[in-house]
Design an enzyme around this catalytic site. Structure first.
Site, short mmCIF file in Angstrom:
data_model
loop_
_atom_site.label_atom_id
_atom_site.label_comp_id
_atom_site.label_asym_id
_atom_site.label_seq_id
_atom_site.Cartn_x
_atom_site.Cartn_y
_atom_site.Cartn_z
N ARG A 180 0.91 -1.09 0.05
CA ARG A 180 -0.04 -0.11 0.01
C ARG A 180 0.78 1.25 -0.02
NH1 ARG A 180 -0.93 -3.92 3.22
NH2 ARG A 180 -2.67 -5.36 2.89
N LYS A 222 -15.04 0.29 -2.77
CA LYS A 222 -15.10 0.09 -1.34
C LYS A 222 -14.60 1.59 -0.55
CE LYS A 222 -14.19 -1.21 2.58
NZ LYS A 222 -13.32 -0.62 3.77
N PRO A 239 -20.22 1.33 1.52
CA PRO A 239 -19.06 0.44 1.16
C PRO A 239 -19.58 -0.87 1.56
CG PRO A 239 -18.90 2.05 3.41
CD PRO A 239 -20.05 2.36 2.55
N ASP A 241 -17.65 -4.38 2.07
CA ASP A 241 -16.34 -5.24 2.29
C ASP A 241 -16.87 -6.61 2.48
OD1 ASP A 241 -17.63 -4.58 4.94
OD2 ASP A 241 -15.70 -5.38 5.81
N GLN A 279 -25.73 0.29 6.71
CA GLN A 279 -24.20 -0.54 6.46
C GLN A 279 -23.61 -0.81 7.59
OE1 GLN A 279 -20.04 -0.42 6.20
NE2 GLN A 279 -21.30 1.45 6.56
N PHE A 283 -22.59 -4.04 9.34
CA PHE A 283 -21.05 -4.53 9.74
C PHE A 283 -20.69 -4.69 11.21
CE2 PHE A 283 -16.83 -2.93 10.82
CZ PHE A 283 -16.13 -3.67 9.90
#
Length: 294
Positions: A180, A222, A239, A241, A279, A283
């Site tokens: 990254r 995302k 998002p 994931d 969301q 999550f």
DNA sequence: AACCAGGACACAA
DNA sequence: TTGTGTCATGGT
């Protein structure tokens, strides 16, 4: 005044906060700099070190220095949001009822766009504990020291885009971000140069704000949606994931084979204007529910 | 000790 | 358009 005060001029404030689960909110994978210490939740917002505790329908805040205004904190915590009004706009279905029941008081924060973008570039295919570690290392190495209470361990601001743009990729990799690193450096360079104006995005409609984010290397749907939701407050950003995908498949399409793209299409149309909050509930519900049992 | 994590990307078919 | 290998690291 000639007296010597051994203690720095701390500030305290108490904010009424009903329907606010501070612990769930600060550990729900949207911000990565909060740690539970004996005295409360400690973190850094901008260049303010702050300690938060929950006391009967109120949030108590302590900073290491006098502050003129608390707007930065009330905005970050979104204290003016009525959770009841948000939840009232959820679809009336069993999965969401369960999710809300399991962690009512879970909130969305409003974070600094650069910190949010950078943090989520670092988040890809990492567990939350590891993201916290990477962000910590990054702040210690590249951030500025912030004022802390006497005797407290040092604390640092999140490094600016300018600071990270100057770093070498090898320096960034020391913070354990692996592949990254080039993504983060590229994004920092883009923001530092003014090529990407994060401030400007807040005035745009969601879809227009999304595309410049998607143009960043290492930023896909995302991560872009995370930034749109957690930093800009576009509350219909959703998002998806691995956890949310798992939640959607298990709770809304049991026994069926549903592609990732189909999940995105479903979530875009089904959850309504407060989809982002929905969301976050799904999550958190999924993650806390599947934790190993004692 | 394998498996997996708040993914994205290049490339294949 | 949809599916697979790869990337770096370490928690569970």
């Amino acid at each position: 005044v000639t007296s010597v005060d051994q203690h720095p001029p701390t500030s305290h404030a108490v904010f009424p906060a009903t329907d606010y689960d501070l612990a769930a909110t600060l550990t729900s994978g949207q911000a990565f700099r909060w740690r539970l210490q004996p005295g409360g939740w400690e973190g850094v917002i901008g260049n303010h070190w702050v300690r938060l505790t929950m006391q009967q329908n109120a949030i108590h805040a302590t900073t290491a220095r006098k502050v003129k205004s608390w707007d930065w904190l009330t905005r970050y915590l979104q204290l003016d949001v009525s959770l009841g009004a948000v939840l009232a706009e959820f679809p009336d279905d069993e999965p969401l009822r369960q999710a809300v029941k399991s962690c009512r008081g879970l909130r969305l924060l409003r974070q600094d766009p650069w910190e949010c973008l950078a943090s989520f570039i670092l988040s890809s295919t990492k567990q939350i504990v590891q993201i916290q570690q990477i962000v910590d290392l990054l702040c210690q190495r590249f951030g500025q020291p912030v004022h802390i209470p006497t005797g407290h361990a040092p604390a640092f601001s999140f490094p600016t885009a300018q600071q990270l743009a100057q770093a070498e990729e090898a320096e960034l990799r020391i913070c354990k971000m692996g592949f990254r690193a080039p993504y983060l450096k590229a994004a920092a360079t883009k923001v530092a140069s003014g090529d990407l104006d994060l401030q400007q995005l807040s005035a745009l409609p969601v879809d227009q704000a999304r595309s410049p984010l998607l143009n960043c290397l290492g930023v896909g749907q995302k991560i872009a949606d995370c930034v749109l939701l957690f930093a800009y407050g576009f509350q219909n950003a959703f998002p998806v994931d691995v956890w949310v995908a798992k939640a959607l498949r298990q709770l809304y399409f049991p026994g069926q084979t549903v592609s990732h793209q189909q999940l995105r299409e479903f979530s875009n149309s089904y959850f309504g204007p407060q989809a982002g909050y929905a969301q976050q509930y799904l999550f958190h519900f999924m993650r806390t529910r599947t934790l190993p049992r004692p």
